[in-house]
Design a protein around this motif. Structure first.
Motif, PDB file in Angstrom:
ATOM      1  N   ALA A  18       0.847  -1.209   0.000  1.00  0.00           N
ATOM      2  CA  ALA A  18       0.000   0.000   0.000  1.00  0.00           C
ATOM      3  C   ALA A  18       0.880   1.256   0.000  1.00  0.00           C
ATOM      4  O   ALA A  18       0.588   2.228  -0.699  1.00  0.00           O
ATOM      5  CB  ALA A  18      -0.914  -0.017   1.220  1.00  0.00           C
TER       6      ALA A  18
ATOM      7  N   LEU B 280      -5.034  -8.543  -5.897  1.00  0.00           N
ATOM      8  CA  LEU B 280      -4.958  -7.502  -4.882  1.00  0.00           C
ATOM      9  C   LEU B 280      -5.946  -6.398  -5.239  1.00  0.00           C
ATOM     10  O   LEU B 280      -6.271  -6.198  -6.414  1.00  0.00           O
ATOM     11  CB  LEU B 280      -3.542  -6.907  -4.817  1.00  0.00           C
ATOM     12  CG  LEU B 280      -2.446  -7.827  -4.296  1.00  0.00           C
ATOM     13  CD1 LEU B 280      -1.071  -7.188  -4.503  1.00  0.00           C
ATOM     14  CD2 LEU B 280      -2.669  -8.136  -2.822  1.00  0.00           C
TER      15      LEU B 280
ATOM     16  N   PHE C 258      -6.547  -2.236  -4.266  1.00  0.00           N
ATOM     17  CA  PHE C 258      -6.105  -1.022  -3.588  1.00  0.00           C
ATOM     18  C   PHE C 258      -7.262  -0.033  -3.556  1.00  0.00           C
ATOM     19  O   PHE C 258      -7.844   0.291  -4.595  1.00  0.00           O
ATOM     20  CB  PHE C 258      -4.904  -0.410  -4.312  1.00  0.00           C
ATOM     21  CG  PHE C 258      -3.709  -1.311  -4.302  1.00  0.00           C
ATOM     22  CD1 PHE C 258      -2.832  -1.302  -3.225  1.00  0.00           C
ATOM     23  CD2 PHE C 258      -3.487  -2.210  -5.331  1.00  0.00           C
ATOM     24  CE1 PHE C 258      -1.736  -2.162  -3.187  1.00  0.00           C
ATOM     25  CE2 PHE C 258      -2.401  -3.074  -5.308  1.00  0.00           C
ATOM     26  CZ  PHE C 258      -1.521  -3.045  -4.236  1.00  0.00           C
TER      27      PHE C 258
ATOM     28  N   ARG D  21      -4.762  -1.747   1.216  1.00  0.00           N
ATOM     29  CA  ARG D  21      -4.632  -2.906   0.325  1.00  0.00           C
ATOM     30  C   ARG D  21      -5.399  -4.103   0.884  1.00  0.00           C
ATOM     31  O   ARG D  21      -5.301  -4.403   2.064  1.00  0.00           O
ATOM     32  CB  ARG D  21      -3.154  -3.294   0.177  1.00  0.00           C
ATOM     33  CG  ARG D  21      -2.942  -4.391  -0.852  1.00  0.00           C
ATOM     34  CD  ARG D  21      -1.482  -4.768  -0.989  1.00  0.00           C
ATOM     35  NE  ARG D  21      -1.097  -5.781  -0.006  1.00  0.00           N
ATOM     36  CZ  ARG D  21       0.062  -6.449  -0.038  1.00  0.00           C
ATOM     37  NH1 ARG D  21       0.957  -6.182  -0.985  1.00  0.00           N
ATOM     38  NH2 ARG D  21       0.340  -7.342   0.887  1.00  0.00           N
TER      39      ARG D  21
END
Lengths: 99, 439
Positions: A39, A65, A67, A56
Motif C-alpha cells: 500500500a 490484490l 487497492f 490494500r
C-alpha cells in the motif's frame, strides 16, 4: 520491469474513492506481487493523484490484490473538474510502476 | 422445485448499446432480462426533468429499448427487471403500456416506488463524504434511498411481465428473481451473499465480457464491435455459470471476471447492499469451458439496519474551453496559451485548472515521457455563476486571434453540475410499494 508486463488492473470509483485491482496474468506471480506492491508503494507511486490513504486487500482465492485509494478523484465524479472524473484511466497509472 | 434460472444483463448503464439485450432475449433462452441503467447522478438529473414535467423523469432511452424488446420479451416469455423508472417509475410504466397498446400487445407492468425520500429526509443530517449537513452543499434536488429486493419480490408475485423500479441497489435487481425462484429467505445470508456476487458480476453487462478490458497485443478481445452481454445460470445452491451467446463478440475468462468482481468494491470482506453484507473474499472461480466461468463460494452476513440515501444537490457550473496546437514547440505554445487565459480570468475566476491533453491531463506529470507532436489545451473552472462559467470558453476562443500561433479547433462547454452526497436512513422509514398496470 513495469507492472504492466505481468499484471492487469481495473479502476472503479465510489464518490471520491478510487479502487484499483491488480491481477497477475500468472497466478503463480501473486505471492511475489503481494511482497513487492505494498500500500505504501502504491501511495508513493500515485502521490500526485491520491491525496488520502491507500488500503490494500489481499484476495488469495482469486490471486488478486485490491487497492482502495481515498481522496483520489478531485471531490468525486459528479463535481470534479478534471478530464477523467471517474478515474477510469488510472489503472494504467498503477501499471506504470517499476518493480 | 426450480433447479436453475438464467438471468441476462442487457445494459450496464443508461447510455449502453441497445442491440445486446435484443440478442440475449432472442437467442439466450433467458428466464429474466435485467437492464441496469441508473447511476447516482442519473437519478438526480431525472428528478430535475420530472420537476419540469410530471410525466417525465424516467430513463431517456426507455422508449427505444422497450420498442425493440417488448415483442420478443413476450414471445420468449422472458421477464424484464429494470431500474429505468429512474425518478418516475409510474410514468415509465404508463409509457410502456402506451407502447404495448400501439403494438396491440398485452402486457402487465409492475412499478416499484418508495425510494424517493426527499420530503422525509432530515436535511440537517450530515453527509457521509464530507461530515457537513446536507443542506450546506447546495439546494437539494433529490434524495433516493437504495431499496433492496422487497418491492421486486412483491412485484414478481403478481406475475408481471415487466418490473420497473427507481433507485434499487444494482445487485438486488438480480438477487430478487433468484430468491423468488428458489425460495431463499431474507435470513439465508450465505445464499444472499452468493446471489449478490453474481448480481455484482453481471450488473455492468459488457464489463464482464471483455469491455473495459481489452488492450491490443496484451489483452486481446475478439469482435468488440459486436460485444455480447453476459448471462448467468444460477443454481438453487447459489453457485452460477457465467456465459454469453455464441457468435457474439467478446469473451469471458478468469481475468475478465476477476476484474469485474473487484470493480468499485471498497471492502471485499464487507460489500454492503440493502439485502445482505456480502463477503467477496470467499469467491472461487473456475474456467469451465471457453467463455464459461463457474462462480462458487461467496458468503454473507445480516443486512444493515440503515439504507444508503443518494442526495443530489445543485453544484454550480463547470465551464471549459479547449484549443489544439501541433508541430514543433506545440507544448510551449499551448502552455503560453494557458497562461494567457489564466491571466485574463484572474480577477473574476482566481481558481483555474489548465490541462495539456496528450501530456498531463489525466495522470499529471509523474509518468511524463517525450513531448507529444500535438497537444490540446483545456482550461476549466467551477463556479456558481453560469455567466462566469461561459467566460472560460470565450477567452479560449479569443486565442484564435490574440494568442500563440497555430491554435485551432476550439470547443467550449458549459455544464450544469449536480453533486451527489450520501446519508443513511432507518430502513423502517422506506416502504416499497408496487402499482400494477396492464395494457
Amino acid at each position: 520491469m513495469k507492472l504492466y508486463n505481468i499484471a492487469h488492473s481495473r479502476a472503479g470509483d465510489k464518490g471520491n474513492t478510487l479502487t484499483l485491482s491488480l491481477i497477475p496474468y500468472k497466478e503463480s506471480d501473486y505471492a511475489w506481487l503481494c511482497e513487492k506492491v505494498t500500500a505504501e508503494k502504491v501511495k508513493a507511486h500515485l502521490q500526485e493523484i491520491v491525496k488520502g490513504k491507500v488500503v490494500r486487500y489481499e484476495l488469495p482465492n482469486i490471486a488478486s490484490l485490491l487497492f482502495v485509494c481515498q481522496q483520489a478523484l478531485s471531490t468525486g465524479v459528479t463535481t470534479s473538474w478534471v478530464m477523467d472524473a471517474h478515474g477510469k484511466t488510472l489503472s494504467y497509472a498503477l501499471l506504470e510502476m517499476e518493480i | 422445485m426450480i433447479e436453475k434460472i438464467r438471468i441476462g444483463c442487457g445494459a450496464g448503464f443508461s447510455g449502453d448499446r441497445l442491440d445486446p439485450a435484443v440478442i440475449l432475449v432472442e437467442q439466450g433462452e433467458l428466464d429474466y432480462l435485467v437492464l441496469e441503467c441508473l447511476a447516482e447522478r442519473t437519478i438526480a438529473l431525472a428528478q430535475k426533468r420530472k420537476l419540469q414535467n410530471p410525466q417525465a423523469g424516467y430513463d431517456p432511452l426507455l422508449e427505444r429499448r422497450v420498442e425493440l424488446l417488448l415483442e420478443p420479451l413476450l414471445r420468449k416469455k422472458v421477464k424484464l427487471i429494470t431500474n429505468m423508472g429512474a425518478a418516475n417509475p409510474l410514468a415509465a410504466a404508463d409509457k410502456i403500456i402506451e407502447i404495448a397498446k400501439q403494438k396491440k400487445l398485452h402486457v402487465k407492468v409492475a412499478a416499484v416506488i418508495g425510494d424517493d425520500v426527499l420530503t422525509s429526509i432530515d436535511q440537517t443530517a450530515h453527509a457521509l463524504e464530507t461530515s457537513q449537513p446536507l443542506v450546506t452543499h447546495g439546494a437539494l434536488i433529490s434524495a433516493n434511498a437504495y431499496m433492496g429486493v422487497e418491492g421486486i419480490l412483491e412485484a414478481l408475485q403478481t406475475n408481471a411481465d415487466i418490473i420497473i423500479t427507481g433507485r434499487v441497489a444494482d445487485p438486488s435487481l438480480f438477487l430478487a428473481p433468484m430468491m423468488h425462484a428458489f425460495g431463499w429467505t431474507e435470513q439465508s445470508y450465505d445464499l444472499l451473499g452468493k446471489g449478490t456476487v453474481l448480481g455484482h458480476l453481471l450488473e455492468c453487462a459488457g464489463q464482464l465480457t471483455g469491455g473495459y478490458y481489452a488492450d491490443p497485443g496484451k489483452k486481446n478481445v475478439p469482435d468488440m464491435a459486436h460485444l455480447g452481454h453476459p448471462f448467468v445460470d444460477v443454481l438453487a445452491d447459489g453457485s452460477g455459470m457465467l456465459g454469453k451467446i455464441k457468435g457474439t463478440g467478446g469473451m469471458i475468462n478468469l481475468d475478465t471476471v476477476k476484474e469485474q468482481l473487484l470493480y468499485e468494491v471498497v471492502n471485499p470482506h464487507a460489500y454492503y447492499t440493502p439485502d445482505v453484507i456480502a463477503d467477496f473474499t470467499t469467491v472461487k472461480l473456475i474456467q469451465h469451458a471457453k467463455d464459461q466461468v463457474r462462480v462458487s463460494g461467496g458468503t454473507g452476513y445480516s443486512k444493515p439496519d440503515t439504507l444508503k440515501v443518494s442526495v443530489g444537490y445543485q453544484a454550480g457550473y463547470l465551464g471549459e474551453g479547449e484549443i489544439t496546437y501541433a508541430g514543433t514547440n506545440a507544448v510551449g505554445r499551448a502552455t503560453l496559451a494557458g497562461e494567457i487565459v489564466k491571466e485574463r480570468l484572474r480577477s473574476v475566476l482566481p481558481d483555474v485548472r489548465v490541462d495539456l491533453i496528450g501530456q498531463n491531463s489525466v495522470h499529471g506529470n509523474a509518468f511524463h515521457r517525450s513531448e507529444p507532436y500535438e497537444v490540446r489545451l483545456r482550461v476549466a473552472v467551477k463556479t456558481s455563476d453560469a455567466n462566469h462559467a461561459a467566460l472560460v470558453g470565450e477567452e479560449v476562443e479569443a486565442l484564435y486571434t490574440n494568442g500563440p500561433g497555430g491554435g485551432g479547433g476550439v470547443r467550449k462547454y458549459i455544464h450544469e453540475m449536480v453533486g451527489i452526497v450520501s446519508t443513511l436512513i432507518d430502513r423502517k422509514l422506506v416502504k416499497p410499494q408496487i402499482i400494477v398496470k396492464t395494457s
